[in-house]
Motif scaffolding. Structure first.
Motif, PDB file in Angstrom:
ATOM      1  N   LEU A  78       0.814  -1.217   0.000  1.00 33.14           N
ATOM      2  CA  LEU A  78       0.000   0.000   0.000  1.00 33.14           C
ATOM      3  C   LEU A  78       0.847   1.267   0.000  1.00 33.14           C
ATOM      4  N   GLY A  79       2.118   1.141   0.351  1.00 33.41           N
ATOM      5  CA  GLY A  79       2.997   2.303   0.350  1.00 33.41           C
ATOM      6  C   GLY A  79       2.705   3.314   1.455  1.00 33.41           C
ATOM      7  N   LEU A  80       2.189   2.841   2.578  1.00 27.60           N
ATOM      8  CA  LEU A  80       1.905   3.760   3.685  1.00 27.60           C
ATOM      9  C   LEU A  80       3.195   4.347   4.228  1.00 27.60           C
ATOM     10  N   LYS A  81       3.136   5.608   4.609  1.00 30.21           N
ATOM     11  CA  LYS A  81       4.294   6.332   5.153  1.00 30.21           C
ATOM     12  C   LYS A  81       4.073   6.606   6.640  1.00 30.21           C
ATOM     13  N   PRO A  82       5.150   6.782   7.408  1.00 34.53           N
ATOM     14  CA  PRO A  82       5.005   7.033   8.846  1.00 34.53           C
ATOM     15  C   PRO A  82       4.508   8.430   9.200  1.00 34.53           C
ATOM     16  N   GLU A  83       4.578   9.367   8.271  1.00 37.75           N
ATOM     17  CA  GLU A  83       4.118  10.732   8.542  1.00 37.75           C
ATOM     18  C   GLU A  83       2.640  10.712   8.922  1.00 37.75           C
ATOM     19  N   GLY A  84       2.323  11.423   9.987  1.00 34.26           N
ATOM     20  CA  GLY A  84       0.945  11.501  10.445  1.00 34.26           C
ATOM     21  C   GLY A  84       0.542  10.383  11.388  1.00 34.26           C
ATOM     22  N   LEU A  85       1.481   9.489  11.700  1.00 32.57           N
ATOM     23  CA  LEU A  85       1.190   8.393  12.624  1.00 32.57           C
ATOM     24  C   LEU A  85       2.036   8.565  13.888  1.00 32.57           C
ATOM     25  N   THR A  86       1.482   8.168  15.014  1.00 31.75           N
ATOM     26  CA  THR A  86       2.190   8.297  16.281  1.00 31.75           C
ATOM     27  C   THR A  86       1.819   7.143  17.207  1.00 31.75           C
ATOM     28  N   LEU A  87       2.548   7.038  18.306  1.00 32.15           N
ATOM     29  CA  LEU A  87       2.300   5.985  19.286  1.00 32.15           C
ATOM     30  C   LEU A  87       1.713   6.513  20.585  1.00 32.15           C
ATOM     31  N   GLN A  88       1.563   7.810  20.693  1.00 34.47           N
ATOM     32  CA  GLN A  88       1.073   8.406  21.927  1.00 34.47           C
ATOM     33  C   GLN A  88      -0.037   9.401  21.662  1.00 34.47           C
ATOM     34  N   THR A  89      -0.877   9.560  22.665  1.00 35.15           N
ATOM     35  CA  THR A  89      -1.922  10.570  22.630  1.00 35.15           C
ATOM     36  C   THR A  89      -1.480  11.710  23.523  1.00 35.15           C
ATOM     37  N   ARG A  90      -1.625  12.910  23.062  1.00 40.13           N
ATOM     38  CA  ARG A  90      -1.199  14.086  23.821  1.00 40.13           C
ATOM     39  C   ARG A  90      -2.374  14.808  24.480  1.00 40.13           C
ATOM     40  N   PHE A  91      -3.554  14.745  23.884  1.00 40.98           N
ATOM     41  CA  PHE A  91      -4.717  15.457  24.401  1.00 40.98           C
ATOM     42  C   PHE A  91      -5.764  14.466  24.892  1.00 40.98           C
ATOM     43  N   PHE A  92      -6.401  14.824  26.004  1.00 40.64           N
ATOM     44  CA  PHE A  92      -7.425  13.974  26.596  1.00 40.64           C
ATOM     45  C   PHE A  92      -8.602  14.844  27.026  1.00 40.64           C
ATOM     46  N   GLU A  93      -9.788  14.293  26.897  1.00 43.58           N
ATOM     47  CA  GLU A  93     -10.966  14.970  27.412  1.00 43.58           C
ATOM     48  C   GLU A  93     -11.445  14.172  28.622  1.00 43.58           C
ATOM     49  N   VAL A  94     -11.526  14.835  29.748  1.00 41.94           N
ATOM     50  CA  VAL A  94     -11.963  14.202  30.991  1.00 41.94           C
ATOM     51  C   VAL A  94     -13.345  14.754  31.315  1.00 41.94           C
ATOM     52  N   VAL A  95     -14.317  13.853  31.430  1.00 42.69           N
ATOM     53  CA  VAL A  95     -15.701  14.251  31.660  1.00 42.69           C
ATOM     54  C   VAL A  95     -16.141  13.703  33.010  1.00 42.69           C
ATOM     55  N   ALA A  96     -16.678  14.592  33.858  1.00 40.69           N
ATOM     56  CA  ALA A  96     -17.105  14.169  35.197  1.00 40.69           C
ATOM     57  C   ALA A  96     -18.456  14.773  35.544  1.00 40.69           C
ATOM     58  N   ARG A  97     -19.223  13.995  36.275  1.00 45.28           N
ATOM     59  CA  ARG A  97     -20.491  14.464  36.845  1.00 45.28           C
ATOM     60  C   ARG A  97     -20.445  14.095  38.321  1.00 45.28           C
ATOM     61  N   ILE A  98     -20.560  15.076  39.161  1.00 44.80           N
ATOM     62  CA  ILE A  98     -20.482  14.845  40.599  1.00 44.80           C
ATOM     63  C   ILE A  98     -21.824  15.231  41.212  1.00 44.80           C
ATOM     64  N   PRO A 115       5.679  15.892  25.867  1.00 47.85           N
ATOM     65  CA  PRO A 115       6.563  14.768  25.561  1.00 47.85           C
ATOM     66  C   PRO A 115       7.310  14.202  26.778  1.00 47.85           C
ATOM     67  N   GLU A 116       7.463  14.990  27.830  1.00 48.88           N
ATOM     68  CA  GLU A 116       8.123  14.507  29.046  1.00 48.88           C
ATOM     69  C   GLU A 116       7.137  13.828  29.998  1.00 48.88           C
ATOM     70  N   GLY A 117       5.851  13.853  29.679  1.00 50.64           N
ATOM     71  CA  GLY A 117       4.845  13.194  30.499  1.00 50.64           C
ATOM     72  C   GLY A 117       4.113  14.096  31.465  1.00 50.64           C
ATOM     73  N   LYS A 118       4.452  15.371  31.511  1.00 53.02           N
ATOM     74  CA  LYS A 118       3.770  16.303  32.410  1.00 53.02           C
ATOM     75  C   LYS A 118       2.393  16.637  31.844  1.00 53.02           C
ATOM     76  N   VAL A 119       1.369  16.531  32.707  1.00 49.70           N
ATOM     77  CA  VAL A 119      -0.005  16.794  32.286  1.00 49.70           C
ATOM     78  C   VAL A 119      -0.445  18.157  32.801  1.00 49.70           C
ATOM     79  N   SER A 120      -1.061  18.935  31.932  1.00 47.07           N
ATOM     80  CA  SER A 120      -1.594  20.226  32.335  1.00 47.07           C
ATOM     81  C   SER A 120      -3.001  20.379  31.762  1.00 47.07           C
ATOM     82  N   THR A 121      -3.844  21.095  32.488  1.00 45.41           N
ATOM     83  CA  THR A 121      -5.215  21.339  32.052  1.00 45.41           C
ATOM     84  C   THR A 121      -5.241  22.604  31.208  1.00 45.41           C
ATOM     85  N   LEU A 122      -5.781  22.483  30.008  1.00 48.29           N
ATOM     86  CA  LEU A 122      -5.848  23.609  29.085  1.00 48.29           C
ATOM     87  C   LEU A 122      -7.173  24.348  29.177  1.00 48.29           C
ATOM     88  N   HIS A 123      -8.233  23.613  29.498  1.00 44.19           N
ATOM     89  CA  HIS A 123      -9.565  24.221  29.470  1.00 44.19           C
ATOM     90  C   HIS A 123     -10.501  23.435  30.379  1.00 44.19           C
TER      91      HIS A 123
END
Length: 142
Positions: A78-98, A115-123
């Protein structure tokens, strides 16, 4: 997306689970977590059976590098290229109902893992009440 010409509410709702607007570019598709529908978009000649085989393989053992992912027999020729593919997710959506003392609070957070593993909340958003579709998980005070 809704501002693009030709995008109807129906097409927007169909695409919504597979598209994200993120504050950075170039992150790519995580081959270890991408849905069957997303993996099938990698090439027009991929069929559902091939994608299912890739997902079944991924369930046994996650991919440690993109080269191994691209070397799968399902992608042969198929000639697939590695561009646009990754092994990690950088963004997460956390949904809570309390629920506490008959009061309900909804909170949706967008978090970023650098990339160093530090998590920060953007929004954070407390205005969306229909985001949670799973049954509640109750914690009883003892």
């Amino acid at each position: 997306m809704r501002l693009l010409e030709g995008v109807t509410e129906e097409s927007y709702q169909a695409l919504r689970p597979f598209v994200a607007a993120l504050p950075v570019s170039g992150l790519g598709i995580n081959v270890n977590t991408a849905s069957a529908q997303v993996l099938q978009t990698l090439h027009p000649d991929l069929n559902a059976a091939q994608v299912k085989a890739v997902i079944d393989r991924r369930k046994e053992q996650r991919f440690e590098n993109i080269k191994d992912f691209l070397a799968l027999p399902q992608f042969s020729g198929l000639g697939l290229k590695p561009e646009g593919l990754t092994l990690q997710t950088r963004f997460f959506e956390v949904v809570a109902r309390i629920t506490y003392d008959k009061r309900v609070v909804h909170l949706i957070s967008t978090d970023y893992r650098d990339p160093e593993g530090k998590v920060s909340t953007l929004h954070r958003d407390t205005g969306q009440k229909n985001q949670i579709t799973k049954a509640p998980f109750n914690i009883l005070e003892g």
